[in-house]
Each structure stands twice: as structure tokens, then as C-alpha cells.
Design a protein around this motif. Structure first.
Motif, short mmCIF file in Angstrom:
data_model
loop_
_atom_site.label_atom_id
_atom_site.label_comp_id
_atom_site.label_asym_id
_atom_site.label_seq_id
_atom_site.Cartn_x
_atom_site.Cartn_y
_atom_site.Cartn_z
N ALA A 138 45.97 9.74 54.00
CA ALA A 138 45.14 10.80 54.18
C ALA A 138 46.12 11.97 54.55
O ALA A 138 47.00 11.84 55.42
CB ALA A 138 44.41 10.62 55.40
N LEU A 139 45.86 13.11 53.72
CA LEU A 139 46.98 14.42 53.76
C LEU A 139 45.89 15.57 54.08
O LEU A 139 45.07 15.85 53.35
CB LEU A 139 47.65 14.76 52.40
CG LEU A 139 48.54 13.50 51.92
CD1 LEU A 139 49.13 13.83 50.53
CD2 LEU A 139 49.58 13.06 52.67
N ARG A 140 46.45 16.42 54.95
CA ARG A 140 45.64 17.34 55.32
C ARG A 140 46.66 18.73 55.49
O ARG A 140 47.88 18.54 55.72
CB ARG A 140 44.95 17.11 56.78
CG ARG A 140 44.31 15.87 56.86
CD ARG A 140 42.92 15.96 56.39
NE ARG A 140 41.94 14.93 56.68
CZ ARG A 140 41.84 13.78 55.84
NH1 ARG A 140 42.45 13.90 54.77
NH2 ARG A 140 41.26 12.95 56.28
N CYS A 141 45.83 20.07 55.59
CA CYS A 141 46.46 21.32 55.75
C CYS A 141 45.74 22.06 56.16
O CYS A 141 44.56 22.24 55.64
CB CYS A 141 47.55 21.71 54.44
SG CYS A 141 48.12 23.33 54.80
N ASP A 142 45.97 22.92 57.23
CA ASP A 142 45.19 24.02 57.63
C ASP A 142 45.90 25.35 57.77
O ASP A 142 46.51 25.69 58.60
CB ASP A 142 44.34 23.88 58.89
CG ASP A 142 43.59 24.85 59.58
OD1 ASP A 142 43.34 25.80 58.82
OD2 ASP A 142 42.80 24.56 60.43
N GLY A 143 45.91 26.07 56.55
CA GLY A 143 46.62 27.31 56.45
C GLY A 143 46.33 28.42 57.35
O GLY A 143 47.11 29.39 57.79
N ASN A 144 45.14 28.37 58.17
CA ASN A 144 44.79 29.21 58.99
C ASN A 144 45.57 29.13 60.47
O ASN A 144 45.48 29.96 61.15
CB ASN A 144 43.22 29.19 59.45
CG ASN A 144 42.35 29.63 58.35
OD1 ASN A 144 42.48 30.46 57.82
ND2 ASN A 144 41.47 28.41 58.00
N LYS A 145 46.36 28.14 60.51
CA LYS A 145 47.07 27.87 61.85
C LYS A 145 48.57 27.99 61.57
O LYS A 145 49.50 27.44 62.28
CB LYS A 145 46.71 26.60 62.51
CG LYS A 145 45.08 26.32 62.82
CD LYS A 145 44.99 25.18 63.51
CE LYS A 145 43.59 25.03 63.84
NZ LYS A 145 42.47 25.18 62.96
N THR A 146 49.01 28.75 60.46
CA THR A 146 50.41 28.96 60.27
C THR A 146 51.04 29.60 61.45
O THR A 146 52.42 29.62 61.51
CB THR A 146 50.67 30.25 59.18
OG1 THR A 146 49.95 31.19 59.28
CG2 THR A 146 50.19 29.05 57.75
#
Length: 325
Positions: free
Chosen positions: A187-195
Motif C-alpha cells: 500500500a503506497l500513499r502520498c499527500d503533496g498538500n503536506k509538503t
């Protein structure tokens, strides 16, 4: 149903010789051993020499993984290096590792997902192996995080260290069940809004400099416990396993409080959790393979065990994977 699984056939790691204790850091920044241990569980970290680039750490770990698998550099047909501290902007550190190891011409590239990099790199290599493109894939997590430290910032400089870990993946026939040996699910995830919660304040296209690591620690902690638990649940579902099936939990070694929080949220037996954060600190993409190798070397993790790994890093990126060693 017959399937091709990517099996971990070799594991190796490397830590630079120099050890930096909390007492050593207290001499250069306003901190103390008690303050660091209470908040993070870290007691020491390793620091690379000035003339010891990331590729050197990666090569040392790779040689040990190859020896563990009974393979030579000539057998390798894919190199994936997870790192956020490459030797140079380009070429990829994997290219330099290929040259230093003497690996024949093959695909070699880096994956950049910061602390989640090793999990991401495993998934990429798994795609090559499962499709029959690679028969002997070298996956390395290698970092020199001390290069990114602002040594006047006690909230970050005490957290990180240098090191490398590597695994060798080879194809094996499986039955498509949780009893199979090899990588079972991701399971891979990314939330670019939290850079803005975890980043380095420099880069070739912005400042033209390397920059220093910056982190909103409390916010990262809150996101870590909740998001990692979700990814672990998803990875277990993709693998066809339950938490009760897990023999060993090898988390990203960022902070003992995060490790404990995730374990408690999932109901994991603390005796099944591998923690090396006290000795290694946070080595970013290197932390999981370093901890995995430590637990194999001391006899805790054995062939046939179900292993669960997870990580969270800048991006914010996070992810998890379940595999049977």
C-alpha cells in the motif's frame, strides 16, 4: 493459481564507523541525553566520513546482501537505490553503485520518496521481477542524513543518522496464497498538500544549494500514527493476511513514540516489534533494511516468518508491505 513472487534471498547492511552519542551533540547544541531519549528513544547515531559518499555505504551493504544470497555482482540485472542524499544531482547513485560493484550493463536508477523510499523501491523492483524482466534485483536504501542537518536546530539535528541496507530479490513460483514465500502486497500513499510539514529548504531549481531539513514535528507525528496504520491495514488486505498472521513488525525507525503508537493502534504484540532507533536514529530510506538485517543477524527473524514493514517521510509519503521471508 500459480504466480511469480519476488523473494528476499539476501539481506545486508552497513553503518559508518563514527558513532555520535547524545552527549556529543550536547556539546554543540542546547540539548541533553535525557531530553533526546525521552522524546525520541534515540541514544546514538552513525555519521559518515567527509570522504565517504552515499554510494560507498550502499556498496558495502550490497556486498553483504550478495554474499548472504550466494550471488556475485555479475548475477545482478537491476539496481534500485532509494535515497534522498545522492552523491550528485546526477547521475543516479545507482549508476555509481553499479560501477563500484562491477555489475554488468542493466537498468539502474534511484527512487526518491524520502523515508518511504525503501518501500517504494521494493514495489518498483517487484514489478520487474514479477513480469520476468529481472532475475536478480538489488534494492538498496542508503542515506547520509547528517549532510542535511542544521546543527543549530536541536529539534531536527538529534533525530537523524547515516547508514545503508540492501536486499536481493529473485523470482520464485508461488501458489497465490499467503503461504507463499516472497513479497505479498503493498500500500503506497502520498499527500503533496503536506509538503510543508517535512522538507529540505534547498534544491537545484530553487536555491541552487543543498539546503537543510525542516520539520513540523508535532504535526508529522499526528499524521504518522493514523496514516501508517491505514496503510498497514491496506497492505495486509492486499496480501490476504491479518495482523495476527504477522510474526515480525519492522517499522521505519523514526521515533520510538511513533513506533509504539502505531503498534498499539494495530494491537501488535510489542515483543514482535523490531526497534533499532536507539542505536541508529532515523536513517530515512535505510532504516527498514538496517533493522531487518539486525533482527535476522541476531536470530529473531527466520526464514518462513511473515514480516510487515512500513514507513512515512517527506512528501508526505507513506507505505507498507507484507512479505514472507
Amino acid at each position: 493459481m500459480s504466480v511469480i513472487r519476488s523473494v528476499v534471498t539476501g539481506v545486508g547492511s552497513y553503518l559508518p564507523e563514527q558513532v555520535v552519542t547524545n552527549a556529543d551533540l550536547a556539546k554543540i547544541v542546547d540539548t541533553s541525553d535525557e531530553w533526546i531519549v525521552e522524546r525520541t528513544g534515540i541514544r546514538q547515531r552513525h555519521k559518515a566520513r567527509e570522504d565517504e559518499p552515499t554510494s560507498d555505504l550502499a556498496v558495502a551493504a550490497a556486498r553483504r546482501a550478495l554474499a548472504d544470497a550466494g550471488r556475485s555482482p555479475e548475477d545482478v540485472d537491476l539496481i534500485v537505490v532509494a535515497t534522498t542524499t545522492p552523491d550528485m544531482t546526477f547521475p543516479a547513485t545507482a549508476s555509481i553503485v553499479q560501477r563500484k560493484l562491477g555489475v554488468p550493463v542493466c537498468p539502474a536508477f534511484d527512487v526518491q520518496a524520502v523515508c518511504s523510499g525503501f518501500v517504494y523501491a521494493l514495489s518498483v523492483a517487484d514489478g520487474f521481477v514479477a513480469r520476468g524482466i529481472s532475475k536478480c534485483a538489488l534494492v538498496i536504501g542508503a542515506e547520509e542524513m547528517t549532510r542535511l542537518m542544521d546543527w543549530s536546530d536541536r529539534s531536527t539535528c538529534v533525530l537523524f543518522g547515516d547508514g545503508a541496507g540492501a536486499v536481493l530479490l529473485e523470482p520464485r513460483q508461488g501458489e497465490g496464497t499467503k503461504a507463499d514465500q516472497g513479497l505479498l502486497g503493498f500500500a503506497l500513499r502520498c499527500d503533496g498538500n503536506k509538503t510543508d510539514l517535512l522538507y529540505v529548504d534547498g534544491g537545484p531549481a530553487t536555491t541552487g544549494s543543498v539546503g537543510h531539513l525542516r520539520m513540523a514535528g508535532n504535526q508529522v507525528f499526528r499524521h504518522a500514527v493514523v496514516n501508517i496504520a491505514e496503510a498497514i491495514t491496506a497492505a495486509c488486505a492486499a496480501s490476504g493476511i491479518e495482523i495476527a498472521d504477522v510474526d515480525w513488525f519492522v517499522p521505519h525507525q523514526a521515533n520510538q513514540r511513533i513506533i509504539r503508537g502505531v503498534g498499539e493502534r494495530l494491537g501488535l504484540d510489542e515483543n514482535k516489534v523490531v526497534s533499532t532507533v536507539a542505536e541508529h536514529a532515523n536513517t530515512s530510506a535505510a532504516s527498514i533494511p538496517l533493522a531487518l538485517d539486525a533482527a535476522i543477524q541476531d536470530g529473531r527473524i527466520k526464514r518462513g516468518d511473515m514480516v510487515l514493514i512500513e514507513a512515512m517521510g517527506g512528501g508526505l509519503t507513506w507505505g507498507a508491505c507484507a512479505f514472507r521471508l
